[in-house]
Motif scaffolding. Structure first.
Motif, PDB file in Angstrom:
ATOM      1  N   TYR A 111       0.752  -1.194  -0.242  1.00 32.70           N
ATOM      2  CA  TYR A 111      -0.258   0.240  -0.071  1.00 32.70           C
ATOM      3  C   TYR A 111       0.855   1.119  -0.129  1.00 32.70           C
ATOM      4  CZ  TYR A 111       0.989   0.269   4.934  1.00 32.70           C
ATOM      5  OH  TYR A 111       1.758   0.069   6.267  1.00 32.70           O
ATOM      6  N   GLY A 112       0.356   2.367  -0.534  1.00 33.17           N
ATOM      7  CA  GLY A 112       1.209   3.694  -0.392  1.00 33.17           C
ATOM      8  C   GLY A 112       2.279   3.777  -1.320  1.00 33.17           C
ATOM      9  N   SER A 113       3.255   4.459  -0.934  1.00 31.53           N
ATOM     10  CA  SER A 113       4.457   4.584  -1.923  1.00 31.53           C
ATOM     11  C   SER A 113       5.262   3.144  -2.046  1.00 31.53           C
ATOM     12  CB  SER A 113       5.305   5.762  -1.421  1.00 31.53           C
ATOM     13  OG  SER A 113       6.427   5.730  -2.283  1.00 31.53           O
ATOM     14  N   PRO A 114       5.327   2.869  -3.236  1.00 29.78           N
ATOM     15  CA  PRO A 114       6.216   1.594  -3.477  1.00 29.78           C
ATOM     16  C   PRO A 114       7.763   1.792  -2.783  1.00 29.78           C
ATOM     17  CG  PRO A 114       5.902   2.704  -5.545  1.00 29.78           C
ATOM     18  CD  PRO A 114       4.914   3.524  -4.590  1.00 29.78           C
ATOM     19  N   GLY A 115       8.101   2.906  -2.796  1.00 32.11           N
ATOM     20  CA  GLY A 115       9.570   3.118  -2.209  1.00 32.11           C
ATOM     21  C   GLY A 115       9.794   3.028  -0.990  1.00 32.11           C
ATOM     22  N   ASP A 116       8.653   2.725   0.048  1.00 35.36           N
ATOM     23  CA  ASP A 116       8.918   2.573   1.315  1.00 35.36           C
ATOM     24  C   ASP A 116       8.705   1.160   1.698  1.00 35.36           C
ATOM     25  OD1 ASP A 116       8.807   2.572   4.068  1.00 35.36           O
ATOM     26  OD2 ASP A 116       7.437   4.644   4.152  1.00 35.36           O
ATOM     27  N   ALA A 117       9.628   0.394   2.287  1.00 33.27           N
ATOM     28  CA  ALA A 117       9.673  -1.017   2.342  1.00 33.27           C
ATOM     29  C   ALA A 117       8.478  -1.067   3.867  1.00 33.27           C
ATOM     30  CB  ALA A 117      11.073  -1.488   2.900  1.00 33.27           C
ATOM     31  N   GLN A 118       8.197  -0.183   4.396  1.00 34.26           N
ATOM     32  CA  GLN A 118       7.330  -0.505   5.702  1.00 34.26           C
ATOM     33  C   GLN A 118       6.021  -0.450   5.164  1.00 34.26           C
ATOM     34  OE1 GLN A 118       8.210  -0.714   8.754  1.00 34.26           O
ATOM     35  NE2 GLN A 118      10.513  -0.548   7.986  1.00 34.26           N
ATOM     36  N   ASN A 119       5.705  -0.309   3.691  1.00 37.59           N
ATOM     37  CA  ASN A 119       4.201  -0.289   3.572  1.00 37.59           C
ATOM     38  C   ASN A 119       3.929  -1.342   2.620  1.00 37.59           C
ATOM     39  OD1 ASN A 119       4.140   2.617   4.053  1.00 37.59           O
ATOM     40  ND2 ASN A 119       4.135   3.428   2.004  1.00 37.59           N
ATOM     41  N   VAL A 120       4.155  -2.593   3.633  1.00 35.27           N
ATOM     42  CA  VAL A 120       3.762  -3.947   3.139  1.00 35.27           C
ATOM     43  C   VAL A 120       3.322  -4.386   4.657  1.00 35.27           C
ATOM     44  CG1 VAL A 120       4.433  -6.103   2.371  1.00 35.27           C
ATOM     45  CG2 VAL A 120       5.515  -4.021   1.125  1.00 35.27           C
ATOM     46  N   VAL A 121       2.374  -5.394   4.277  1.00 33.17           N
ATOM     47  CA  VAL A 121       1.630  -6.197   5.357  1.00 33.17           C
ATOM     48  C   VAL A 121       1.709  -7.777   5.063  1.00 33.17           C
ATOM     49  CG1 VAL A 121      -0.331  -6.928   6.838  1.00 33.17           C
ATOM     50  CG2 VAL A 121      -0.006  -4.380   6.174  1.00 33.17           C
ATOM     51  N   ASN A 122       2.299  -8.590   5.609  1.00 34.26           N
ATOM     52  CA  ASN A 122       2.736  -9.979   5.081  1.00 34.26           C
ATOM     53  C   ASN A 122       1.409 -10.683   5.695  1.00 34.26           C
ATOM     54  OD1 ASN A 122       5.487  -9.803   4.288  1.00 34.26           O
ATOM     55  ND2 ASN A 122       6.046  -9.930   6.548  1.00 34.26           N
ATOM     56  N   LEU A 123       1.098 -11.595   4.777  1.00 36.02           N
ATOM     57  CA  LEU A 123      -0.339 -12.484   4.784  1.00 36.02           C
ATOM     58  C   LEU A 123       0.126 -13.863   4.966  1.00 36.02           C
ATOM     59  CD1 LEU A 123      -2.374 -10.678   2.130  1.00 36.02           C
ATOM     60  CD2 LEU A 123      -2.342  -9.923   4.378  1.00 36.02           C
ATOM     61  N   ILE A 124      -0.674 -14.450   5.578  1.00 37.06           N
ATOM     62  CA  ILE A 124      -0.484 -16.009   5.488  1.00 37.06           C
ATOM     63  C   ILE A 124      -2.020 -16.496   5.050  1.00 37.06           C
ATOM     64  CG2 ILE A 124      -0.199 -18.515   6.786  1.00 37.06           C
ATOM     65  CD1 ILE A 124       2.224 -16.881   6.398  1.00 37.06           C
ATOM     66  N   ALA A 125      -2.108 -17.505   4.184  1.00 37.02           N
ATOM     67  CA  ALA A 125      -3.283 -18.106   3.650  1.00 37.02           C
ATOM     68  C   ALA A 125      -3.107 -19.497   3.905  1.00 37.02           C
ATOM     69  CB  ALA A 125      -3.499 -17.636   2.449  1.00 37.02           C
ATOM     70  N   LEU A 126      -4.419 -20.100   4.553  1.00 40.02           N
ATOM     71  CA  LEU A 126      -4.360 -21.334   4.475  1.00 40.02           C
ATOM     72  C   LEU A 126      -5.578 -21.898   3.462  1.00 40.02           C
ATOM     73  CD1 LEU A 126      -4.266 -22.215   8.546  1.00 40.02           C
ATOM     74  CD2 LEU A 126      -2.481 -22.423   6.547  1.00 40.02           C
ATOM     75  N   GLN A 127      -5.154 -22.613   2.589  1.00 34.27           N
ATOM     76  CA  GLN A 127      -6.028 -22.969   1.374  1.00 34.27           C
ATOM     77  C   GLN A 127      -6.375 -24.670   1.344  1.00 34.27           C
ATOM     78  OE1 GLN A 127      -5.272 -22.461  -2.909  1.00 34.27           O
ATOM     79  NE2 GLN A 127      -6.767 -20.993  -2.656  1.00 34.27           N
ATOM     80  N   SER A 128      -7.550 -24.991   1.454  1.00 34.92           N
ATOM     81  CA  SER A 128      -8.017 -26.432   1.428  1.00 34.92           C
ATOM     82  C   SER A 128      -7.602 -26.997   0.249  1.00 34.92           C
ATOM     83  CB  SER A 128      -9.361 -26.575   1.632  1.00 34.92           C
ATOM     84  OG  SER A 128     -10.077 -26.079   0.649  1.00 34.92           O
ATOM     85  N   HIS A 129      -7.374 -28.375  -0.117  1.00 34.05           N
ATOM     86  CA  HIS A 129      -6.853 -28.893  -1.061  1.00 34.05           C
ATOM     87  C   HIS A 129      -7.547 -29.030  -2.522  1.00 34.05           C
ATOM     88  CE1 HIS A 129      -9.977 -31.634   0.741  1.00 34.05           C
ATOM     89  NE2 HIS A 129     -10.071 -32.016  -0.389  1.00 34.05           N
ATOM     90  N   ASP A 130      -9.029 -28.500  -2.133  1.00 31.77           N
ATOM     91  CA  ASP A 130      -9.873 -28.402  -3.237  1.00 31.77           C
ATOM     92  C   ASP A 130     -10.208 -26.760  -3.354  1.00 31.77           C
ATOM     93  OD1 ASP A 130     -11.318 -28.003  -1.152  1.00 31.77           O
ATOM     94  OD2 ASP A 130     -12.842 -29.542  -1.607  1.00 31.77           O
ATOM     95  N   LYS A 131      -9.523 -25.977  -2.952  1.00 32.48           N
ATOM     96  CA  LYS A 131      -9.661 -24.765  -2.979  1.00 32.48           C
ATOM     97  C   LYS A 131     -10.953 -24.072  -2.616  1.00 32.48           C
ATOM     98  CE  LYS A 131      -6.002 -23.992  -6.107  1.00 32.48           C
ATOM     99  NZ  LYS A 131      -5.680 -23.291  -7.685  1.00 32.48           N
ATOM    100  N   LYS A 132     -11.798 -24.984  -1.830  1.00 29.71           N
ATOM    101  CA  LYS A 132     -13.403 -24.469  -1.459  1.00 29.71           C
ATOM    102  C   LYS A 132     -13.366 -23.504  -0.463  1.00 29.71           C
ATOM    103  CE  LYS A 132     -16.262 -28.501  -2.384  1.00 29.71           C
ATOM    104  NZ  LYS A 132     -17.165 -29.508  -1.995  1.00 29.71           N
ATOM    105  N   VAL A 133     -12.236 -23.718   0.607  1.00 30.06           N
ATOM    106  CA  VAL A 133     -12.234 -23.021   1.716  1.00 30.06           C
ATOM    107  C   VAL A 133     -10.858 -22.400   1.847  1.00 30.06           C
ATOM    108  CG1 VAL A 133     -12.341 -22.633   4.142  1.00 30.06           C
ATOM    109  CG2 VAL A 133     -14.143 -24.046   2.811  1.00 30.06           C
ATOM    110  N   THR A 134     -10.807 -20.945   2.091  1.00 33.30           N
ATOM    111  CA  THR A 134      -9.413 -20.080   2.180  1.00 33.30           C
ATOM    112  C   THR A 134      -9.678 -19.292   3.277  1.00 33.30           C
ATOM    113  OG1 THR A 134      -8.997 -20.394  -0.211  1.00 33.30           O
ATOM    114  CG2 THR A 134      -7.525 -18.620   1.278  1.00 33.30           C
ATOM    115  N   PHE A 135      -8.621 -19.322   4.168  1.00 35.34           N
ATOM    116  CA  PHE A 135      -8.311 -18.413   5.546  1.00 35.34           C
ATOM    117  C   PHE A 135      -7.182 -17.724   5.192  1.00 35.34           C
ATOM    118  CE2 PHE A 135     -10.362 -22.414   7.307  1.00 35.34           C
ATOM    119  CZ  PHE A 135     -11.708 -21.857   7.286  1.00 35.34           C
TER     120      PHE A 135
END
Length: 338
Positions: A111-135
């Motif tokens: 988000y925001g200015s791409p030149g600022d390394a702080q402007n990033v939020v790391n995400l973890i996604a858990l996705q079921s084998h058939d992609k029906k449900v993702t958290f």
């Protein structure tokens, strides 16, 4: 179902955003959402679902949920809530919910200015084998806008239903006919249907409201485009639509590609923590008044000439849940009268 036939589940992904609420760790809010789907639009329960658990910014003595501030008790409750929600959706989608295999995906929300390394939020996604449900769980608070974008980037269907955790359906919704109508309109240069919002209480009789009637250009568009549409495969079914001159956050269906192109063209589009309607929604309305309605292609589902209500807002930031509400009422009744 014949091979190659497009179904609702092959066309549509459900995105549900949730966050810290006073009712956590209870899943009552989302249980009510699922029950409203079951009652008024059961085909939604056949679609893939992506649940985004937005984070908070800090723990404070006093909660300010809209600002990302939660109490220590709410933070602890949220850990339990996320686990409870996962169990709720796995039970909904799988008979053997305890043995679902997940893959873990790491991603980033910039988000925001791409030149600022702080402007990033790391995400973890858990996705079921058939992609029906993702958290999806971000390391920091995203806000509604970036939460939706994070889910859209994992969406593989051409259309998306976006749903906040505290809205429930109140009346039947023709999702199958509408999707066919939206697909048929893709090459319509005059009246493409890229976004359809469900009407809440303040949107009743929208076509004749001040939001439309005070502006000659919007009145003219409404007069020329408001219509009942029928899918080719079900000509007896009528889906009433009227042009909408805003991009609302409340439950809506949209073209996935259109969503990403119009709302999230760059990382600068939506600041972290913001809602879409407070930023891009206002810009969209301004451009529509200037003659660029087809750029946004927003419509409102308009049953019974705008008199039928389709949504109810449960106000998740304030609602403590029925159990805690009952306890509060009981305590008040026990207090001696002055």
């Amino acid at each position: 179902m014949a091979p190659g036939v497009l179904t609702t589940s092959s066309l549509l992904t459900i995105i549900i955003t949730t966050s810290v609420t006073p009712s956590a760790p209870s899943t009552e809010l989302l249980s009510l959402v699922l029950e409203s789907f079951r009652r008024h639009c059961p085909l939604l329960l056949n679609c893939r679902v992506i649940i985004v658990f937005d984070n908070y910014d800090r723990v404070t003595p006093t909660a300010r949920l809209k600002k990302g501030c939660v109490t220590s008790e709410q933070a602890a409750d949220y850990v339990l809530y996320k686990q409870n929600v996962k169990e709720l959706f796995l039970r909904q989608y799988y008979q053997d919910s305890e043995n679902v295999v997940f893959s873990q995906i790491e991603a980033k929300a910039e988000y925001g200015s791409p030149g600022d390394a702080q402007n990033v939020v790391n995400l973890i996604a858990l996705q079921s084998h058939d992609k029906k449900v993702t958290f999806i769980e971000p390391a920091r608070r995203l806000g509604f806008g970036l939460a939706v974008r994070s889910a859209l980037r994992m969406t593989e269907t051409p259309y998306t239903w976006v749903h906040q955790h505290d809205w429930v359906l109140l009346s039947d919704f023709p999702i199958d006919p509408l999707l066919e109508i939206m697909r048929a309109s893709e090459l319509d240069e005059e009246a493409p249907i890229k976004y359809v919002c469900l009407p809440a209480i303040r949107m009743l009789s929208y076509a004749v409201s001040d939001a439309v009637m005070r502006f000659p250009a919007l009145r003219e568009l409404t007069s020329s485009l408001k219509r009942d549409l029928s899918p080719a495969s079900q000509p007896d079914i009528k889906v009433p639509l009227t042009p909408l001159f805003f991009w609302h956050d409340k439950p809506h269906i949209a073209s996935t590609a259109h969503y990403l192109a119009r709302i999230f063209p760059t990382g600068l589009a939506i600041p972290r923590g913001d809602f879409i309607e407070d930023t891009l929604g206002q810009r969209a309305r301004t451009q529509m008044k200037e003659g660029l309605w087809t750029k946004w292609a927003c419509w409102l589902y308009y049953p019974d000439e705008g008199k039928q209500l389709c949504l109810r807002h449960l106000n998740g930031r304030a609602w403590p849940g029925s159990e805690r509400e009952a306890e509060k009422i009981a305590r008040l009744r026990q207090q001696p009268e002055e």
